[in-house]
Design a protein around this motif. Structure first.
Motif, short mmCIF file in Angstrom:
data_model
loop_
_atom_site.label_atom_id
_atom_site.label_comp_id
_atom_site.label_asym_id
_atom_site.label_seq_id
_atom_site.Cartn_x
_atom_site.Cartn_y
_atom_site.Cartn_z
N GLY A 169 57.57 30.50 37.86
CA GLY A 169 56.70 29.34 37.90
C GLY A 169 55.27 29.76 38.16
O GLY A 169 54.84 29.87 39.32
N PRO A 170 54.47 30.03 37.11
CA PRO A 170 53.09 30.47 37.31
C PRO A 170 52.19 29.33 37.74
O PRO A 170 52.30 28.20 37.25
CB PRO A 170 52.69 31.00 35.92
N MET A 171 51.27 29.62 38.68
CA MET A 171 50.36 28.60 39.22
C MET A 171 48.97 29.19 39.40
O MET A 171 48.82 30.31 39.90
CB MET A 171 50.87 28.09 40.57
N ALA A 172 47.96 28.42 39.00
CA ALA A 172 46.58 28.84 39.17
C ALA A 172 45.87 28.04 40.25
O ALA A 172 44.72 28.33 40.57
CB ALA A 172 45.82 28.71 37.85
N GLY A 173 46.51 27.02 40.82
CA GLY A 173 45.88 26.17 41.82
C GLY A 173 46.01 26.74 43.22
O GLY A 173 46.96 26.44 43.95
N PHE A 174 45.04 27.57 43.63
CA PHE A 174 45.07 28.16 44.98
C PHE A 174 43.68 28.69 45.32
O PHE A 174 42.83 28.86 44.44
CB PHE A 174 46.12 29.26 45.09
N ASP A 175 43.49 28.96 46.60
CA ASP A 175 42.23 29.51 47.10
C ASP A 175 42.29 31.02 46.93
O ASP A 175 42.81 31.74 47.79
CB ASP A 175 42.05 29.11 48.57
N ALA A 176 41.75 31.51 45.82
CA ALA A 176 41.86 32.93 45.51
C ALA A 176 41.15 33.80 46.55
O ALA A 176 41.68 34.84 46.97
CB ALA A 176 41.30 33.21 44.11
N ASP A 177 39.96 33.40 46.97
CA ASP A 177 39.24 34.20 47.96
C ASP A 177 40.00 34.23 49.28
O ASP A 177 40.03 35.26 49.97
CB ASP A 177 37.84 33.64 48.18
N GLY A 178 40.63 33.11 49.63
CA GLY A 178 41.43 33.08 50.85
C GLY A 178 42.64 33.98 50.76
O GLY A 178 43.01 34.66 51.72
N VAL A 179 43.31 33.98 49.61
CA VAL A 179 44.45 34.88 49.40
C VAL A 179 43.99 36.33 49.52
O VAL A 179 44.66 37.16 50.16
CB VAL A 179 45.10 34.61 48.03
N ASP A 180 42.87 36.66 48.91
CA ASP A 180 42.34 38.02 49.01
C ASP A 180 42.14 38.41 50.48
O ASP A 180 42.54 39.51 50.89
CB ASP A 180 41.00 38.14 48.28
N ALA A 181 41.52 37.53 51.25
CA ALA A 181 41.21 37.83 52.64
C ALA A 181 42.46 37.97 53.49
O ALA A 181 42.52 38.78 54.42
CB ALA A 181 40.29 36.75 53.22
N ASP A 182 43.49 37.18 53.16
CA ASP A 182 44.72 37.19 53.96
C ASP A 182 45.65 38.35 53.63
O ASP A 182 46.34 38.87 54.51
CB ASP A 182 45.49 35.87 53.76
N PHE A 183 45.68 38.76 52.38
CA PHE A 183 46.71 39.69 51.94
C PHE A 183 46.21 41.05 51.47
O PHE A 183 46.93 42.04 51.59
CB PHE A 183 47.54 39.05 50.82
N PHE A 184 45.01 41.11 50.93
CA PHE A 184 44.53 42.38 50.38
C PHE A 184 43.59 43.05 51.38
O PHE A 184 42.36 43.06 51.20
CB PHE A 184 43.85 42.15 49.03
N THR A 185 44.17 43.59 52.41
CA THR A 185 43.38 44.13 53.52
C THR A 185 43.44 45.65 53.63
O THR A 185 42.76 46.23 54.46
CB THR A 185 43.86 43.51 54.85
#
Length: 224
Positions: A169-185
């Motif tokens: 189920g692909p989805m584009a509706g999300f806060d991309a910058d927030g995901v980056d900050a939370d997960f790509f550390t």
């Protein structure tokens, strides 16, 4: 031209340059494979409680990573989210109904583009190593090339999921910058940027919405 045709050994047109694949024909998929990948492929909205194993996710990526990209640059990066805590953190960055979809999926893939993908060009495309410097000097070309190939790879991930028996189920509706900050550390992840979130699992009976129409070939195909 080489006359070496011994079974199991590559043929070559020039000394030291093997001709990959020889003359092996491409074999068409049978109807079941075509249906799984294309004609019966659907976007999943809900899943059963059956877990998705690490082995299934590894098999998915093992298929997807072989598909072609521009100059073999492979700019896509993947984060598989399987823990309840991880899905909750990701769901908080999703928009609207996408939150429930992430929370209810046994596994989720966050697909990201590595904005510094060009630094790996000498490794993945040695004959074009100089392309690294060209892309370093041209951010617009780098962004366009990386975005195009990452989008192609995202499509490959969906096909690979279906090939290993998972619904996506692909989805584009999300806060991309927030995901980056939370997960790509991590130190190797500072240039990763999330572009698509894909829920993965085994569909239940209510997973799919009614199929919408597809445009007819005569509306979109031309011949020359």
């Amino acid at each position: 031209m080489s006359t070496d045709t011994q079974p199991g050994r590559p043929t070559t047109d020039r000394p030291g340059v093997p001709r990959q694949g020889g003359r092996r024909p491409l074999l068409p998929l049978e109807d079941a494979g075509r249906a799984s990948l294309f004609t019966q492929a659907r976007t999943a909205n809900r899943f059963t409680d059956e877990p998705v194993s690490d082995a299934e996710l590894a098999e998915l990526w093992e298929l997807a990573r072989w598909a072609p990209t521009s100059a073999n640059t492979q700019p896509l990066r993947v984060l598989f989210v399987r823990t309840e805590e991880g899905r909750a953190r990701l769901a908080a960055r999703m928009a609207g109904g996408n939150r429930e979809r992430v929370e209810g999926a046994p596994a989720v893939a966050v697909l990201a583009v590595d904005r510094r993908f060009h630094t790996r060009i000498p490794e993945v495309m040695p004959p074009m190593a100089q392309l690294q410097d060209a892309l370093e000097a041209d951010p617009a070309m780098r962004e366009g090339m990386g975005g195009f190939s990452a989008a192609m790879q995202a499509g490959y991930v969906l096909l690979a999921a279906r090939a290993v028996g998972l619904a996506a189920g692909p989805m584009a509706g999300f806060d991309a910058d927030g995901v980056d900050a939370d997960f790509f550390t991590g130190p190797d992840e500072e240039h990763w940027h999330a572009v698509l979130v894909v829920t993965l699992g085994h569909p239940d009976e209510g997973s799919y919405r009614p199929r919408m129409p597809r445009l007819a070939a005569e509306d979109v195909v031309r011949w020359a």
